[in-house]
Design a protein around this motif. Structure first.
Motif, PDB file in Angstrom:
ATOM      1  N   MET A  20       0.783  -1.228  -0.037  1.00  0.00           N
ATOM      2  CA  MET A  20      -0.072   0.004   0.158  1.00  0.00           C
ATOM      3  C   MET A  20       0.990   1.129   0.120  1.00  0.00           C
ATOM      4  N   ILE A  21       0.677   2.338  -0.799  1.00  0.00           N
ATOM      5  CA  ILE A  21       1.175   3.454  -0.986  1.00  0.00           C
ATOM      6  C   ILE A  21       0.398   4.496  -0.605  1.00  0.00           C
ATOM      7  N   ARG A  22       1.143   5.093   0.612  1.00  0.00           N
ATOM      8  CA  ARG A  22       0.271   6.466   0.899  1.00  0.00           C
ATOM      9  C   ARG A  22       0.541   7.537  -0.015  1.00  0.00           C
TER      10      ARG A  22
ATOM     11  N   ALA B 249       2.030   9.913  -4.607  1.00  0.00           N
ATOM     12  CA  ALA B 249       2.719   9.171  -3.694  1.00  0.00           C
ATOM     13  C   ALA B 249       3.954  10.025  -2.899  1.00  0.00           C
ATOM     14  N   THR B 250       3.949   9.655  -1.553  1.00  0.00           N
ATOM     15  CA  THR B 250       4.825  10.492  -0.539  1.00  0.00           C
ATOM     16  C   THR B 250       6.233  10.415  -1.300  1.00  0.00           C
ATOM     17  N   SER B 251       6.999  11.503  -0.953  1.00  0.00           N
ATOM     18  CA  SER B 251       8.573  11.605  -1.229  1.00  0.00           C
ATOM     19  C   SER B 251       9.276  10.695  -0.058  1.00  0.00           C
ATOM     20  N   PHE B 252       8.683  10.320   0.915  1.00  0.00           N
ATOM     21  CA  PHE B 252       9.338   9.777   2.011  1.00  0.00           C
ATOM     22  C   PHE B 252       9.576   8.313   1.590  1.00  0.00           C
ATOM     23  N   ARG B 253       8.615   7.631   0.883  1.00  0.00           N
ATOM     24  CA  ARG B 253       8.953   6.341   0.240  1.00  0.00           C
ATOM     25  C   ARG B 253       9.980   6.296  -0.942  1.00  0.00           C
TER      26      ARG B 253
ATOM     27  N   ALA C  27      12.587   8.065  -0.603  1.00  0.00           N
ATOM     28  CA  ALA C  27      13.957   8.380   0.286  1.00  0.00           C
ATOM     29  C   ALA C  27      14.263   6.948   0.801  1.00  0.00           C
ATOM     30  N   ILE C  28      13.261   6.222   1.275  1.00  0.00           N
ATOM     31  CA  ILE C  28      13.529   4.906   1.985  1.00  0.00           C
ATOM     32  C   ILE C  28      14.028   3.959   1.044  1.00  0.00           C
ATOM     33  N   TYR C  29      13.440   4.062  -0.318  1.00  0.00           N
ATOM     34  CA  TYR C  29      14.074   3.115  -1.335  1.00  0.00           C
ATOM     35  C   TYR C  29      15.549   3.360  -1.820  1.00  0.00           C
ATOM     36  N   ALA C  30      15.642   4.717  -1.743  1.00  0.00           N
ATOM     37  CA  ALA C  30      16.946   5.035  -2.176  1.00  0.00           C
ATOM     38  C   ALA C  30      18.048   4.606  -1.164  1.00  0.00           C
ATOM     39  N   LEU C  31      17.841   4.737   0.137  1.00  0.00           N
ATOM     40  CA  LEU C  31      18.537   4.395   1.219  1.00  0.00           C
ATOM     41  C   LEU C  31      18.864   2.909   1.100  1.00  0.00           C
ATOM     42  N   SER C  32      17.849   2.281   0.969  1.00  0.00           N
ATOM     43  CA  SER C  32      17.910   0.859   1.021  1.00  0.00           C
ATOM     44  C   SER C  32      18.820   0.529  -0.191  1.00  0.00           C
ATOM     45  N   LEU C  33      18.509   1.190  -1.587  1.00  0.00           N
ATOM     46  CA  LEU C  33      19.363   0.634  -2.518  1.00  0.00           C
ATOM     47  C   LEU C  33      20.784   0.956  -2.352  1.00  0.00           C
TER      48      LEU C  33
END
Length: 184
Positions: free
Chosen positions: A1-3, A17-21, A23-29
């Protein structure tokens, strides 16, 4: 689910979709890539890179994912964007074809109109935010559990309706049928 969140940009309002999502994907990558580079530099390291590569690909595709709705009262259009990176499906709805916006509630897994949510039977109360055209065709903008939304979807729909000038039809007030116990 995408906020999803609303943002006002130059006289229009965007529900995306939020920008926070991202940022999390970029940090994980970055974490997975850093881990693979460090592991490749170690001469004694053994093992497969299958899992980190798969996770990196998922993060990369998560970064490329785009979903949003642009409500532009100056151009009198609503634009739907959905896709990955440059491969985005764009659909334009002129105001002349739009009847309005709608917020509807239902209970997942139950077809009755007066259904009550139940934890034991996995029947969640859901909120649907949609765009309704003049030919009564409904285009879903967002479907989210009512407990997750906490009224944000309803507030976003009100803001979008106010800025865009489109009529908003709400079937019932927020959380009217939810039973919240002390334990919840």
């Amino acid at each position: 689910m995408i906020r999803m969140t609303t943002k006002r940009k130059a006289g229009r309002i965007v529900y995306q979709a939020t920008s926070f999502r991202k940022a999390i994907y970029a940090l994980s990558l970055a974490f997975f890539l850093w881990g693979m580079v460090v592991t490749m530099g170690d001469p004694e390291a053994t093992g497969s890179f299958a899992v980190p590569i798969a996770c990196s690909l998922l993060c990369f595709f998560g970064l490329l994912y785009r979903e949003g709705w642009v409500f532009d009262p100056q151009k009198k259009t609503v634009v739907s964007l959905f896709g990955f990176g440059p491969f985005v499906k764009k659909k334009v709805f002129p105001y002349e074809e739009i009847k309005g916006l709608a917020i509807t509630h239902f209970v997942k897994g139950d077809t009755k109109a007066d259904a009550k949510p139940s934890r034991k039977r996995h029947k969640k109360a859901m909120v649907v935010f949609s765009l309704v055209t003049k030919d009564d065709e409904s285009h879903t903008i967002e479907i989210i559990p009512e407990r997750t939304s906490l009224g944000r979807t309803e507030r976003a729909a009100q803001a979008i309706g106010a800025v865009s000038g489109l009529a908003l039809d709400v079937d019932r007030p927020f959380d009217q049928d939810l039973h919240v116990s002390f334990r919840d």
